[in-house]
Enzyme design. Structure first.
Site, PDB file in Angstrom:
ATOM      1  N   ARG A  45       7.014  45.285   5.444  1.00 25.35           N
ATOM      2  CA  ARG A  45       7.112  44.973   6.877  1.00 25.35           C
ATOM      3  C   ARG A  45       8.563  44.972   7.327  1.00 25.35           C
ATOM      4  NH1 ARG A  45       3.112  40.324   9.094  1.00 25.35           N
ATOM      5  NH2 ARG A  45       4.931  40.071  10.416  1.00 25.35           N
TER       6      ARG A  45
ATOM      7  N   ARG B 284       2.905  30.844  22.062  1.00 21.65           N
ATOM      8  CA  ARG B 284       4.072  30.524  21.252  1.00 21.65           C
ATOM      9  C   ARG B 284       5.205  29.924  22.075  1.00 21.65           C
ATOM     10  NH1 ARG B 284       3.086  35.071  17.051  1.00 21.65           N
ATOM     11  NH2 ARG B 284       4.505  34.616  15.373  1.00 21.65           N
TER      12      ARG B 284
ATOM     13  N   LYS C  92      -1.566  31.975   8.458  1.00 28.90           N
ATOM     14  CA  LYS C  92      -2.414  32.017   9.669  1.00 28.90           C
ATOM     15  C   LYS C  92      -3.312  33.248   9.706  1.00 28.90           C
ATOM     16  CE  LYS C  92       0.599  32.004  13.003  1.00 28.90           C
ATOM     17  NZ  LYS C  92       1.861  31.917  12.258  1.00 28.90           N
TER      18      LYS C  92
ATOM     19  N   ARG D  37       5.623  38.923   0.794  1.00 27.70           N
ATOM     20  CA  ARG D  37       4.820  39.772   1.675  1.00 27.70           C
ATOM     21  C   ARG D  37       5.621  40.980   2.149  1.00 27.70           C
ATOM     22  NH1 ARG D  37       2.337  37.132   7.029  1.00 27.70           N
ATOM     23  NH2 ARG D  37       4.430  37.435   7.829  1.00 27.70           N
TER      24      ARG D  37
ATOM     25  N   ARG E  45      13.149  34.171  12.408  1.00 26.97           N
ATOM     26  CA  ARG E  45      11.785  33.892  12.882  1.00 26.97           C
ATOM     27  C   ARG E  45      11.426  32.420  12.691  1.00 26.97           C
ATOM     28  NH1 ARG E  45       8.074  37.424   9.764  1.00 26.97           N
ATOM     29  NH2 ARG E  45       6.460  36.935  11.263  1.00 26.97           N
TER      30      ARG E  45
HETATM   31  P1  AMP Z   1       3.077  37.542  13.869  1.00 25.55           P
HETATM   32  O1  AMP Z   1       2.405  38.575  13.049  1.00 25.55           O
HETATM   33  O2  AMP Z   1       2.110  36.646  14.608  1.00 25.55           O
HETATM   34  O3  AMP Z   1       4.082  36.747  13.098  1.00 25.55           O
HETATM   35  O4  AMP Z   1       3.890  38.308  15.016  1.00 25.55           O
HETATM   36  C1  AMP Z   1       4.859  39.276  14.690  1.00 25.55           C
HETATM   37  C2  AMP Z   1       5.878  39.398  15.815  1.00 25.55           C
HETATM   38  O5  AMP Z   1       5.220  39.788  17.034  1.00 25.55           O
HETATM   39  C3  AMP Z   1       6.607  38.110  16.171  1.00 25.55           C
HETATM   40  O6  AMP Z   1       7.695  37.849  15.325  1.00 25.55           O
HETATM   41  C4  AMP Z   1       7.024  38.389  17.606  1.00 25.55           C
HETATM   42  O7  AMP Z   1       8.128  39.262  17.660  1.00 25.55           O
HETATM   43  C5  AMP Z   1       5.821  39.148  18.147  1.00 25.55           C
HETATM   44  N1  AMP Z   1       4.820  38.197  18.725  1.00 25.55           N
HETATM   45  C6  AMP Z   1       3.588  37.925  18.257  1.00 25.55           C
HETATM   46  N2  AMP Z   1       2.959  37.030  19.025  1.00 25.55           N
HETATM   47  C7  AMP Z   1       3.846  36.706  20.022  1.00 25.55           C
HETATM   48  C8  AMP Z   1       3.802  35.815  21.126  1.00 25.55           C
HETATM   49  N3  AMP Z   1       2.731  35.031  21.365  1.00 25.55           N
HETATM   50  N4  AMP Z   1       4.889  35.765  21.931  1.00 25.55           N
HETATM   51  C9  AMP Z   1       5.960  36.543  21.704  1.00 25.55           C
HETATM   52  N5  AMP Z   1       6.077  37.379  20.677  1.00 25.55           N
HETATM   53  C10 AMP Z   1       5.017  37.472  19.829  1.00 25.55           C
END
Ligand code: AMP
Length: 187
Positions: A133, A88, A13, A127, A144
């Protein structure tokens, strides 16, 4: 154009969102990126978000919604935006709807990047090694993916019901996926 990009962690994404948003001339808004920036700057929001992120859990809706609500008021969002990683949860869908209703607009498209789950685990482990990370240890990766399946996968049905969902095959070369996404968005 107002676009929501969905798909499991590791679907690509983030990579795609940057290129697609650029091509559409709209800002790329990644809630994950905003959280990570806050974590690295040690802001109160970052301190709060970090413990959820490190566990592979979602940051609470009220925190996330307030952050997005603020971001969407910036001038650069006037021509549209590409949301990456938001909404989400069902509550976030409702909250996004109310933010948009208030400004007399709606989401034009929800795009779901579909991938093979085994391939996703391989990508995420790779990654994690490359970027170090902290939220990408193997247990956390599994968590996740579980949280996505439980809380976020059902959201595609909501957008499908509204006739807004397009599914795009996220497997294969990055450029091929980008071309599919742009075609799905009519760009
Ligand atoms: P991502 O890089 O989009 O995978 O986001 C990394 C982390 O940020 C996720 O695993 C969540 O802990 C938090 N996060 C990102 N977007 C959201 C969202 N819309 N709602 C809740 N937590 C989020």
């Amino acid at each position: 154009m107002r676009v929501v990009l969905m798909g499991p962690p590791g679907a690509g994404k983030g990579t795609q969102a940057v290129v697609v948003a650029e091509r559409l001339g709209i800002p790329h808004i990644s809630t994950g990126d905003i959280f990570r920036a806050n974590v690295s700057q040690g802001t109160p929001l970052g301190v709060e978000a970090k413990r959820f992120m490190d566990a592979g859990e979602y940051v609470p809706d009220d925190v996330t919604n307030a952050m997005v609500r603020d971001r969407l008021t910036h001038d650069d969002c006037a021509p549209g935006f590409l949301l990456d990683g938001y909404p989400r949860t069902l509550e976030q869908v409702g909250e996004l709807d109310s933010m948009l209703t208030a400004s007399g607009s709606t989401i034009d498209r929800a795009v779901e990047l579909t991938v093979d789950i085994d391939e996703v685990v391989v990508r995420l482990v790779k990654r994690a090694q490359e970027q170090g990370r902290a939220d990408d240890t193997e247990d956390v990766i599994r968590r996740r993916l579980e949280v996505y399946a439980e809380q976020t996968a059902p959201l595609t049905a909501v957008y499908a019901e509204r006739g807004l969902l397009v599914q795009v095959d996220g497997m294969g070369a990055v450029d091929d996926v980008t071309a599919r996404l742009l075609a799905a968005l009519g760009a």
